[in-house]
Design an enzyme around this catalytic site. Structure first.
Site, PDB file in Angstrom:
ATOM      1  CE  LYS A  70      -4.446  -1.367   1.903  1.00  0.00           C
ATOM      2  NZ  LYS A  70      -5.466  -0.998   2.893  1.00  0.00           N
ATOM      3  CG  ASP A 107      -8.648   1.519   3.003  1.00  0.00           C
ATOM      4  OD1 ASP A 107      -9.412   0.777   2.371  1.00  0.00           O
ATOM      5  OD2 ASP A 107      -7.437   1.280   3.153  1.00  0.00           O
ATOM      6  CB  ALA A 134      -0.835   5.014  15.855  1.00  0.00           C
TER       7      ALA A 134
HETATM    8  P1  ATR Z   1      -3.082  -1.817  10.119  1.00  0.00           P
HETATM    9  O1  ATR Z   1      -2.549  -1.413   8.790  1.00  0.00           O
HETATM   10  O2  ATR Z   1      -4.170  -2.848  10.047  1.00  0.00           O
HETATM   11  O3  ATR Z   1      -3.474  -0.648  10.954  1.00  0.00           O
HETATM   12  P2  ATR Z   1      -0.579  -2.055  11.509  1.00  0.00           P
HETATM   13  O4  ATR Z   1      -0.088  -0.877  10.773  1.00  0.00           O
HETATM   14  O5  ATR Z   1       0.328  -3.245  11.657  1.00  0.00           O
HETATM   15  O6  ATR Z   1      -1.906  -2.628  10.842  1.00  0.00           O
HETATM   16  O7  ATR Z   1      -1.091  -1.582  12.943  1.00  0.00           O
HETATM   17  C1  ATR Z   1      -1.442  -2.477  13.933  1.00  0.00           C
HETATM   18  C2  ATR Z   1      -1.930  -1.679  15.137  1.00  0.00           C
HETATM   19  O8  ATR Z   1      -2.295  -2.615  16.179  1.00  0.00           O
HETATM   20  C3  ATR Z   1      -0.860  -0.768  15.730  1.00  0.00           C
HETATM   21  O9  ATR Z   1      -1.483   0.388  16.247  1.00  0.00           O
HETATM   22  C4  ATR Z   1      -0.301  -1.642  16.854  1.00  0.00           C
HETATM   23  O10 ATR Z   1       0.308  -0.932  17.904  1.00  0.00           O
HETATM   24  P3  ATR Z   1       1.914  -0.647  17.887  1.00  0.00           P
HETATM   25  O11 ATR Z   1       2.084   0.580  17.033  1.00  0.00           O
HETATM   26  O12 ATR Z   1       2.281  -0.429  19.296  1.00  0.00           O
HETATM   27  O13 ATR Z   1       2.569  -1.872  17.286  1.00  0.00           O
HETATM   28  C5  ATR Z   1      -1.555  -2.293  17.345  1.00  0.00           C
HETATM   29  N1  ATR Z   1      -1.267  -3.482  18.145  1.00  0.00           N
HETATM   30  C6  ATR Z   1      -0.678  -4.609  17.732  1.00  0.00           C
HETATM   31  N2  ATR Z   1      -0.567  -5.471  18.757  1.00  0.00           N
HETATM   32  C7  ATR Z   1      -1.085  -4.864  19.860  1.00  0.00           C
HETATM   33  C8  ATR Z   1      -1.258  -5.227  21.236  1.00  0.00           C
HETATM   34  N3  ATR Z   1      -0.861  -6.416  21.698  1.00  0.00           N
HETATM   35  N4  ATR Z   1      -1.853  -4.334  22.062  1.00  0.00           N
HETATM   36  C9  ATR Z   1      -2.244  -3.139  21.615  1.00  0.00           C
HETATM   37  N5  ATR Z   1      -2.107  -2.734  20.333  1.00  0.00           N
HETATM   38  C10 ATR Z   1      -1.542  -3.584  19.458  1.00  0.00           C
END
Ligand code: ATR
Length: 279
Positions: A70, A107, A134
């Site tokens: 993307k 999106d 985020a």
């Molecule tokens: P997407 O494109 O679907 O948003 P991503 O960019 O990988 O996927 O984002 C995943 C989100 O889930 C992030 O905000 C991530 O937090 P971090 O920035 O701290 O990695 C969050 N996330 C993943 N695992 C998590 C957990 N165990 N608890 C809370 N937030 C989590």
């Protein structure tokens, strides 16, 4: 459009086998009697730079772009729509009549319309909004809410620095708060959104105490597998209205289909139910 009467589009990603997009677009092609097909385009990261410029030569009207491409695809198209530019990511390519490629990101459109489908009088300025996460999905959700007139968006992420960076980039009305304050950040909100991967099939549930959340607050999750995440189940049980992530997937597909095939397609209950049955 192009000289090809057979309308070809697809989804480019790695992997793509799990995507529901072929089901959605092929349903609409059949429903509107359009001669064409929407196919899987499994393209490994190292091949993106040759696959994208080949779209027009292969007779494609365009394609969707999914993980992990993307962001990288931005530099491979001739023109990037302003929303995709601001999001820093694309999910759709449209081959223009002259064969050049234009990139879009639907999106945010999909997210807003998923809320409006559930609650036609929904307004972004109805009260404070709390967004968890985020990542890429959060960027689309936060930008589209801000564009719709949200006055206060509280952004919280497990890695606080990412929420702070996003708040700095997007500016007012986005305010970053520490992840440890997520329970208290639910006070007075009109909308709570989960964009993290927590609650997705195979992942643990989001750790969130809903006590401070007003019962009138709309609770939405961008996840659609499962359709009802533990967050949505907990919200529903205490009486909050909820919206799952399927509407975002369905609604983001509509403007892409229109750009490729010239018809703005409808999300019928038959389409929604057959996808739900496949999840
Ligand atoms: P997407 O494109 O679907 O948003 P991503 O960019 O990988 O996927 O984002 C995943 C989100 O889930 C992030 O905000 C991530 O937090 P971090 O920035 O701290 O990695 C969050 N996330 C993943 N695992 C998590 C957990 N165990 N608890 C809370 N937030 C989590």
């Amino acid at each position: 459009m192009s000289s090809h009467t057979f309308g070809l589009a697809g989804i480019m990603g790695w992997p793509v086998a799990h995507s529901r997009s072929p089901f959605i677009h092929n349903y609409w092609l059949k429903k509107y009697g359009i001669n064409g097909a929407y196919v899987q385009l499994p393209v490994a990261p190292g091949s993106l730079g040759i696959a994208v410029p080949g779209l027009a030569a292969l007779g494609f009207r365009g394609c969707n772009i999914t993980l992990p491409h993307k962001v990288d695809v931005l530099k491979l198209v001739d023109e990037v729509d302003v929303m995709a530019r601001r999001m820093g990511a694309m999910n759709t390519i449209v081959v223009q009549p002259d064969g050049s490629l234009k990139g879009f990101n639907n999106d945010g459109y999909g997210y807003i319309h998923s809320l409006l489908d559930a609650k036609p009088d929904w307004r972004a300025d109805a009260g404070p909004i709390t967004v968890l996460g985020a990542g890429g999905a959060a960027r689309a959700v936060v930008l589209s809410l801000a564009d719709r007139g949200a006055k206060e968006i509280r952004l919280l992420n497990r890695t606080d620095a990412k929420a702070q960076a996003l708040a700095k980039e997007f500016g007012s009305p986005v305010k970053a708060l520490p992840w440890s304050e997520r329970h208290a950040a639910l006070a007075d909100v009109a909308l709570l959104v989960n964009t993290t991967s927590q609650g997705m099939h195979g992942n643990p549930a989001l750790e969130l105490d809903l006590t401070a959340l007003p019962l009138s607050a709309l609770v939405s999750d961008v996840i659609y597998v499962p359709l009802e995440t533990p967050l949505l189940a907990a919200a529903r049980l205490r009486g909050n209205p909820t919206v799952n992530g399927l509407g975002m997937l369905l609604n983001q597909a509509r403007p892409a289909f229109e750009a490729w095939f010239g018809v703005m397609p409808e999300i019928t209950s038959e389409l929604r139910q057959s996808i739900e049955a496949s999840l």
